[in-house]
Motif scaffolding. Structure first.
Motif: not given
Length: 232
Positions: A93-113
């Motif tokens: 599945s695409f697995g994207l978070i609907p309320v976040l923008s494309a940039s914010e979705n890409v940023e998620v793992p970087l916040r975890l780091l």
């Protein structure tokens, strides 16, 4: 040098009808800059194998090594850290978070780091540019086509610059033309960045873009070789 190695990996599941051997005695190696495609019909064990390779599941027997680390020796916290730091995963599945923008979705793992904001911004822009979506960072998933959403998922998977990329049927919800574009994109990223990648697909046409193809049937390896030439 080997990024990923599986040694005689098996995964059994107990059911009311008896034990199901979802993956049986699978061995493989994947090197930097190599794209391995796993093919086979539905129920062949492709997703189960990918989950074992990514540490999302543990084998009944055998072992998986990421670099020189045996994943079976890690506790849950260390295994989660390994997946966070050294693995990019593209889900069916695409697995994207609907309320976040494309940039914010890409940023998620970087916040975890816990990267600094400036470094996060740089890596997000780099990842979106790599998948051809540099101008679409502000858009939310519902504003993007299926192919664009898939590319955001790939950008998210590579943003942390992991040595290993796993993708489970990344073209399954796409038309044939878009699917070919996504597979070409994955191949280009693997070869240009020296990433090791394992991608599952049931489409033999897409498998021809691989460096090697592992064919699974009933959880067992039928063949593991270079893809057949076009037209054969």
């Amino acid at each position: 040098m080997t990024t990923l190695r599986a040694e005689h990996v098996s995964r059994d599941f107990a059911t009311d009808a008896g034990v199901v051997h979802a993956v049986a005695e699978v061995s493989l190696e994947v090197r930097p800059g190599e794209l391995v495609v796993v093919t086979g019909p539905s129920g062949a064990g492709k997703t189960t194998l990918l989950n074992l390779l990514g540490g999302l599941d543990r084998p009944t027997s055998g072992r998986v090594l990421l670099g020189d680390v045996d994943l079976s020796t890690l506790g849950d916290d260390d295994l989660a850290a390994m997946r966070r730091d050294r693995l990019g995963y593209v889900f069916q599945s695409f697995g994207l978070i609907p309320v976040l923008s494309a940039s914010e979705n890409v940023e998620v793992p970087l916040r975890l780091l816990r990267l600094a904001p400036g470094e996060r911004d740089t890596r997000v822009a780099e990842a979106l540019d790599a998948v051809g979506l540099g101008a679409h960072g502000a858009q939310r998933p519902y504003e993007l086509s299926g192919g664009q959403q898939r590319r955001v998922g790939i950008a998210r998977a590579i943003a942390a610059r992991p040595p290993l990329l796993l993708a489970d049927e990344p073209t399954g919800q796409l038309d044939s033309s878009t699917a070919a574009t996504v597979m070409d994109l994955i191949g280009d990223l693997v070869h240009s960045r020296g990433v090791a990648a394992v991608v599952t697909t049931h489409d033999p046409t897409l498998a021809r873009r691989a460096d090697r193809v592992l064919e699974l049937h009933d959880g067992r390896v039928r063949s593991f070789s270079a893809p057949a030439p076009t037209g054969t």
